[in-house]
Design an enzyme around this catalytic site. Structure first.
Site, mmCIF file in Angstrom:
data_model
loop_
_atom_site.group_PDB
_atom_site.id
_atom_site.type_symbol
_atom_site.label_atom_id
_atom_site.label_comp_id
_atom_site.label_asym_id
_atom_site.label_seq_id
_atom_site.Cartn_x
_atom_site.Cartn_y
_atom_site.Cartn_z
ATOM 1 N N ASP A 294 -18.827 12.257 -20.024
ATOM 2 C CA ASP A 294 -19.327 13.148 -18.980
ATOM 3 C C ASP A 294 -20.329 14.171 -19.514
ATOM 4 O O ASP A 294 -20.399 14.436 -20.707
ATOM 5 C CB ASP A 294 -18.157 13.938 -18.366
ATOM 6 C CG ASP A 294 -17.216 13.036 -17.585
ATOM 7 O OD1 ASP A 294 -17.377 11.811 -17.644
ATOM 8 O OD2 ASP A 294 -16.308 13.592 -16.926
ATOM 9 N N HIS A 436 -16.886 13.430 -23.712
ATOM 10 C CA HIS A 436 -18.131 14.107 -23.307
ATOM 11 C C HIS A 436 -19.214 13.826 -24.331
ATOM 12 O O HIS A 436 -18.986 14.053 -25.531
ATOM 13 C CB HIS A 436 -17.879 15.615 -23.181
ATOM 14 C CG HIS A 436 -16.871 15.949 -22.129
ATOM 15 N ND1 HIS A 436 -15.508 15.871 -22.364
ATOM 16 C CD2 HIS A 436 -17.016 16.303 -20.833
ATOM 17 C CE1 HIS A 436 -14.869 16.193 -21.239
ATOM 18 N NE2 HIS A 436 -15.760 16.455 -20.293
HETATM 19 ZN ZN ZN Z 1 -17.914 17.511 -16.550
#
Ligand code: ZN
Length: 486
Positions: A294, A436
């Site tokens: 993400d 991430h």
């Molecule tokens: Zn996020």
């Protein structure tokens, strides 16, 4: 000493004339040749006529003067719309007279003024005129290059400023889009300290409400030389295609040309963006896991993750932020080419749970459109920021909401060993793992994660591949945490 070529009257008025100016057509910067010979009438008109072919709104008027102290070449349009013509003519004459006054101060040295323009008649609804001016005053180190634009709405004769075009609450998004376009186009803008160019563009646009015009492709912004970049870049100029700029427009700004052009552009885009996606084969019967990343893309970390995936024929899903995707469109393309997937993670990571239906839809669509503009197809799933959702969010996003079953908490611990441990222990067939791609520690952990999971017999698949393999009924607005094998 004065000489005027007038296209309208189709004749040349000649007064005293010891010198002649030849305009070299096609050369944007000025170029004069002094000649003792008289230019023939036919030749003179050829010059004007060549220039005329490039113009679209009205006819071309030209003022050409040659004196001891200065030379002047000015082209300006005659549109037969009196509002426009009067305004442009008076501005041009004022500018010319000021130049003449300035020139008087430099006796014996020749100064010059060169003004040319582009103009566009946008389907009889709007007229755009954009002047480029070059002024050379003896004693100044450089000639001065300036731009001046006019956009008129023909029906009521009003001249538009940026505030008439762009929605007030979209102004900073619009300027950000301009900046990212400049960075794509100009190496210097890209290399420049982030905030320098950003601040300069913001300042320039605030001080120059006429800095734009419409042409056949989109909205064009031009900047005076030296205003936002070094002089070697000339006049910085950026065209934002209608497909990309339309979302900032005020609803009352109805340009039917834009609507039609928009459809065409979107079709062309999808056709031209036939990015070659890697062909992947998934064995539905073999265990699989979906790595998801993400908050990117990131120019360095996303690429290094893609490289690691390649080592084991894996793929992943990147839930990207729209504002980062538009800054790094090349990385988005590379994700697709590698065989991985791009998902929607909102435009700028605002918490959808605190927002209204219209705002959620608009934010989500902006990302869909941005990704589609880059890759030719829009994301198929969304991961809402913070995984934060409620009934309003679920009824607004119009995409399946993909969450996760394994959280590596990589952003919290920023420790590659810990991340590897969490992403590889107790993993089940059908898990969705959250990471991430904006952290170096995560990127560093990925090669080991990819290797370990592959060695354990997991196929590394995208979310969509996993959805297809598991034959789950996929619904818009429904939450999916995993696709565990039943
Ligand atoms: Zn996020």
């Amino acid at each position: 000493m004065k000489k005027i070529f007038s296209k309208k009257s189709n004749r040349i008025k000649l007064m005293v004339l010891p010198f002649i100016i030849l305009l070299c057509a096609g050369i944007i910067s000025y170029s004069y040749l002094k000649s003792k010979k008289n230019i023939s009438e036919a030749e003179a008109h050829q010059v004007v006529a060549q220039s005329y072919d490039k113009k679209q709104a009205g006819s071309v008027e030209s003022i050409i003067e040659y004196g001891e102290k200065y030379s002047i070449t000015i082209h300006y349009p005659f549109t037969k719309n009196s509002n426009i013509d009067q305004k442009i003519y008076s501005d041009v004459i004022l500018y010319m007279n000021n130049f003449k006054d300035e020139s008087n101060g430099y006796d014996g040295k020749q100064n010059y003024l060169y003004i040319d323009y582009d103009s566009y008649d946008i389907d009889g609804e709007y007229i755009s005129v954009s002047f480029n001016t070059e002024k050379g005053i003896y004693g100044y180190a450089h000639p001065e290059h300036t731009v001046k634009n006019y956009v008129y709405k023909i029906s009521n004769g009003t001249r538009l400023i940026l505030g008439d075009v762009i929605l007030e609450d979209k102004t900073s998004d619009f300027i950000d889009a301009v900046i990212s376009g400049l960075k794509d186009k100009y190496e210097e803008a890209k290399a420049d300290g982030e905030n320098d160019i950003n601040a300069l563009v913001y300042e320039y646009i605030a001080a120059n409400p006429y800095c734009f015009y419409f042409d056949t492709e989109g909205m064009v912004l031009k900047f005076d030389v030296y205003s936002i970049m070094s002089g070697s870049q000339g006049i910085p100029e950026i065209t934002i295609p209608y497909a990309n700029v339309k979302r900032f427009f005020k609803p009352e700004l109805k340009i039917s040309y834009v609507e039609n052009e928009l459809e065409k552009q979107q079709e062309e885009l999808s056709a031209s963006k036939n990015i070659k996606k890697a062909v992947r084969e998934i064995d539905k019967n073999k265990p699989m896991v979906a790595l998801t990343f993400d908050d990117g893309p990131h120019p360095e970390y996303t690429r290094s993750i893609l490289k690691a995936l390649n080592q084991h024929k894996g793929a992943a899903t990147f839930y990207v932020l729209g504002n980062r995707a538009t800054s790094y469109p090349d990385v988005i393309e590379e994700i697709i080419i590698q065989g991985s997937e791009v998902g929607n993670h909102s435009w700028s990571h605002s918490n959808y749970s605190n927002r209204e239906v219209v705002d959620i839809k608009e934010d989500k669509d902006k990302v869909q459109n941005a990704v589609k503009a880059i890759t030719g197809s829009a994301p198929e799933t969304i991961r809402v920021p913070y995984g934060s959702t409620n009934a309003t969010v679920e009824s607004s996003v119009e995409l399946p909401i993909v969450l996760w079953s394994v959280d590596t908490n990589d952003w919290k611990d920023k420790n590659s060993k810990v991340i590897i441990e969490r992403a590889t222990s107790n993993i089940k067939d059908g898990d969705i793992i959250l990471m991430h791609d904006i952290w170096g520690e995560t990127a560093n952990a990925v090669p080991e994660i990819v290797k370990t999971l592959s060695d354990k017999g997991f196929q590394l698949v995208t979310v969509s591949e996993m959805m297809n393999a598991r034959n789950v009924d996929i619904k818009k607005g429904k939450k999916y945490f995993s696709f565990l094998k039943k």
